[in-house]
Enzyme design. Sequence first.
Site, PDB file in Angstrom:
ATOM      1  N   ASP A 137       0.916  -1.281  -0.091  1.00  0.00           N
ATOM      2  CA  ASP A 137       0.145   0.044   0.014  1.00  0.00           C
ATOM      3  C   ASP A 137       0.814   1.286   0.114  1.00  0.00           C
ATOM      4  O   ASP A 137       0.663   2.360   0.761  1.00  0.00           O
ATOM      5  CB  ASP A 137      -0.849  -0.151   1.256  1.00  0.00           C
ATOM      6  CG  ASP A 137      -2.080   0.967   0.885  1.00  0.00           C
ATOM      7  OD1 ASP A 137      -2.213   1.392  -0.259  1.00  0.00           O
ATOM      8  OD2 ASP A 137      -2.703   1.232   2.055  1.00  0.00           O
ATOM      9  N   LYS A 139       1.777   4.559  -1.055  1.00  0.00           N
ATOM     10  CA  LYS A 139       1.203   5.921  -1.719  1.00  0.00           C
ATOM     11  C   LYS A 139       1.375   6.946  -0.720  1.00  0.00           C
ATOM     12  O   LYS A 139       1.940   6.918   0.228  1.00  0.00           O
ATOM     13  CB  LYS A 139      -0.499   5.365  -1.715  1.00  0.00           C
ATOM     14  CG  LYS A 139      -0.778   5.250  -0.275  1.00  0.00           C
ATOM     15  CD  LYS A 139      -2.541   5.054  -0.334  1.00  0.00           C
ATOM     16  CE  LYS A 139      -2.979   4.635   0.841  1.00  0.00           C
ATOM     17  NZ  LYS A 139      -4.373   4.752   0.925  1.00  0.00           N
ATOM     18  N   ASN A 142       0.661   7.328   2.727  1.00  0.00           N
ATOM     19  CA  ASN A 142       1.203   6.516   3.825  1.00  0.00           C
ATOM     20  C   ASN A 142       2.731   6.681   4.167  1.00  0.00           C
ATOM     21  O   ASN A 142       3.423   6.157   4.428  1.00  0.00           O
ATOM     22  CB  ASN A 142       1.214   5.001   3.516  1.00  0.00           C
ATOM     23  CG  ASN A 142      -0.270   4.542   3.607  1.00  0.00           C
ATOM     24  OD1 ASN A 142      -0.839   4.922   4.527  1.00  0.00           O
ATOM     25  ND2 ASN A 142      -0.476   3.426   3.023  1.00  0.00           N
ATOM     26  N   ASP A 155       2.207   2.879   8.124  1.00  0.00           N
ATOM     27  CA  ASP A 155       1.175   2.076   7.897  1.00  0.00           C
ATOM     28  C   ASP A 155       1.353   0.881   7.241  1.00  0.00           C
ATOM     29  O   ASP A 155       1.266   0.660   5.847  1.00  0.00           O
ATOM     30  CB  ASP A 155       0.073   3.156   7.074  1.00  0.00           C
ATOM     31  CG  ASP A 155      -1.396   2.635   7.179  1.00  0.00           C
ATOM     32  OD1 ASP A 155      -1.607   1.418   7.577  1.00  0.00           O
ATOM     33  OD2 ASP A 155      -2.381   3.487   6.948  1.00  0.00           O
ATOM     34  N   THR A 172      -4.590   0.799  -3.091  1.00  0.00           N
ATOM     35  CA  THR A 172      -5.502   1.954  -3.349  1.00  0.00           C
ATOM     36  C   THR A 172      -5.480   2.251  -4.857  1.00  0.00           C
ATOM     37  O   THR A 172      -4.435   2.036  -5.545  1.00  0.00           O
ATOM     38  CB  THR A 172      -4.864   3.346  -2.914  1.00  0.00           C
ATOM     39  OG1 THR A 172      -4.606   2.787  -1.313  1.00  0.00           O
ATOM     40  CG2 THR A 172      -5.768   4.578  -2.893  1.00  0.00           C
TER      41      THR A 172
HETATM   42  P1  ATP Z   1      -6.333   5.457   7.693  1.00  0.00           P
HETATM   43  O1  ATP Z   1      -6.557   4.000   7.681  1.00  0.00           O
HETATM   44  O2  ATP Z   1      -7.608   6.214   7.550  1.00  0.00           O
HETATM   45  O3  ATP Z   1      -5.327   5.772   6.744  1.00  0.00           O
HETATM   46  P2  ATP Z   1      -5.156   5.046  10.023  1.00  0.00           P
HETATM   47  O4  ATP Z   1      -5.929   4.403  11.148  1.00  0.00           O
HETATM   48  O5  ATP Z   1      -4.201   3.908   9.119  1.00  0.00           O
HETATM   49  O6  ATP Z   1      -5.876   5.622   9.180  1.00  0.00           O
HETATM   50  P3  ATP Z   1      -2.874   6.515  10.172  1.00  0.00           P
HETATM   51  O7  ATP Z   1      -2.859   6.831   8.989  1.00  0.00           O
HETATM   52  O8  ATP Z   1      -1.692   5.764  10.901  1.00  0.00           O
HETATM   53  O9  ATP Z   1      -4.314   5.900  10.986  1.00  0.00           O
HETATM   54  O10 ATP Z   1      -2.776   7.977  11.049  1.00  0.00           O
HETATM   55  C1  ATP Z   1      -3.656   8.975  10.871  1.00  0.00           C
HETATM   56  C2  ATP Z   1      -2.927  10.306  10.462  1.00  0.00           C
HETATM   57  O11 ATP Z   1      -2.142  10.643  11.940  1.00  0.00           O
HETATM   58  C3  ATP Z   1      -1.624  10.336   9.569  1.00  0.00           C
HETATM   59  O12 ATP Z   1      -2.466  10.471   8.277  1.00  0.00           O
HETATM   60  C4  ATP Z   1      -0.797  11.353  10.129  1.00  0.00           C
HETATM   61  O13 ATP Z   1      -1.126  12.750   9.846  1.00  0.00           O
HETATM   62  C5  ATP Z   1      -0.973  11.059  11.673  1.00  0.00           C
HETATM   63  N1  ATP Z   1       0.097  10.149  12.167  1.00  0.00           N
HETATM   64  C6  ATP Z   1      -0.096   9.164  12.433  1.00  0.00           C
HETATM   65  N2  ATP Z   1       1.102   8.576  12.637  1.00  0.00           N
HETATM   66  C7  ATP Z   1       1.915   9.503  12.875  1.00  0.00           C
HETATM   67  C8  ATP Z   1       3.410   9.751  13.429  1.00  0.00           C
HETATM   68  N3  ATP Z   1       4.202   8.552  13.707  1.00  0.00           N
HETATM   69  N4  ATP Z   1       3.812  10.929  13.422  1.00  0.00           N
HETATM   70  C9  ATP Z   1       3.164  12.051  13.069  1.00  0.00           C
HETATM   71  N5  ATP Z   1       1.852  11.938  12.651  1.00  0.00           N
HETATM   72  C10 ATP Z   1       1.394  10.811  12.189  1.00  0.00           C
HETATM   73 MG    MG Z   2      -3.263   5.776   7.261  1.00  0.00          MG
END
Ligand code: ATP
Ligand code: MG
Length: 287
Positions: A137, A139, A142, A155, A172
């Site tokens: 994934d 992209k 991520n 991710d 995606t």
């Molecule tokens: P989705 O599946 O909707 O993408 P998710 O549950 O996988 O969401 P993440 O993508 O891991 O969640 O995190 C959501 C958002 O939080 C990211 O798009 C980013 O903006 C922020 N984020 C996540 N992890 C970090 C990190 N380690 N440092 C800074 N920002 C982060």
């Molecule tokens: Mg995510």
Amino acid sequence: MAAPARQEWSMSDFEIGKHIGGGKFGKVYLAREKQSGYVVALKVIYKEKLEKYGFHDHLRREIKIQQALDHPNVLRLFTWFHDEDRVVLVLEYAARGELYKVLQTAGRFTERTAATYVASLADALAYCHKKHVIHRDIKLENLLLDIKGQIKIADFGWAVQSNAKRHTFCGTIDYLAPEMIKGTGHDRAVDNWALGILCYEFLYGSPPFQVEDLENTLRRILRMDLTFPSTPYVSSGAKDLISKLLVKDSSKRLSLEDVMKHPWIKKNAGPSGSCIKQREVKKAKFI
Ligand code: ATP
Ligand code: MG
């Protein structure tokens, strides 16, 4: 779920800072580990949601894979713990946030920036593939940037650790490799394809096969309807690299080692983290 590395970790070990993001299953917060003062990101996932969507196994796999990876361009998952309602991932904090937003603001990246990112990603993916991990994934959404502007793959929700051909449809739309669309089985080369899509997107500002509707995007990918709009900003070397990654036959795609040796990368890539002008970045402030 298997026991975390240090059973006694809990929310009380952290000072919780501002909310920095939200996903399908929970929220991400800036936090500081009280004893060491180390700044991290806490991804808080609600068990209720995990159960509702049957995502337990998915998360277990994500944790197992990401925790075993240690590379400067892969977001570190330091540890995790859980309480009655939540599973909490303790992640490396990527202070400059999403690359998606940076590209949106910039419109497109220079060849130097694009090549630096592509080189870092190729190195990180080669490391993952050596450990038999396919991300699946890759992209823009991520990819995160740390305080120095170093790119970080985040991710690992769709990642898999396997040597055999896989058949799960994932990823995606804009980044889907032809073999993934056809469902004929895929392997690590799907990440090489996605790297080609990203390289194009870095330089032109949007992915190569994107059109309004989903079906036509899929059709364009299967037809290999790849065009390079004429612009003075993108050199023939960049187009050559993209064309060698976006190859329908997955076995003929440029290897990640050869991406790193490609003349366009050699000419343009700076050291990892050097691409965004080093600015004085204020220390993360807790509120
Ligand atoms: P989705 O599946 O909707 O993408 P998710 O549950 O996988 O969401 P993440 O993508 O891991 O969640 O995190 C959501 C958002 O939080 C990211 O798009 C980013 O903006 C922020 N984020 C996540 N992890 C970090 C990190 N380690 N440092 C800074 N920002 C982060
Ligand atoms: Mg995510």
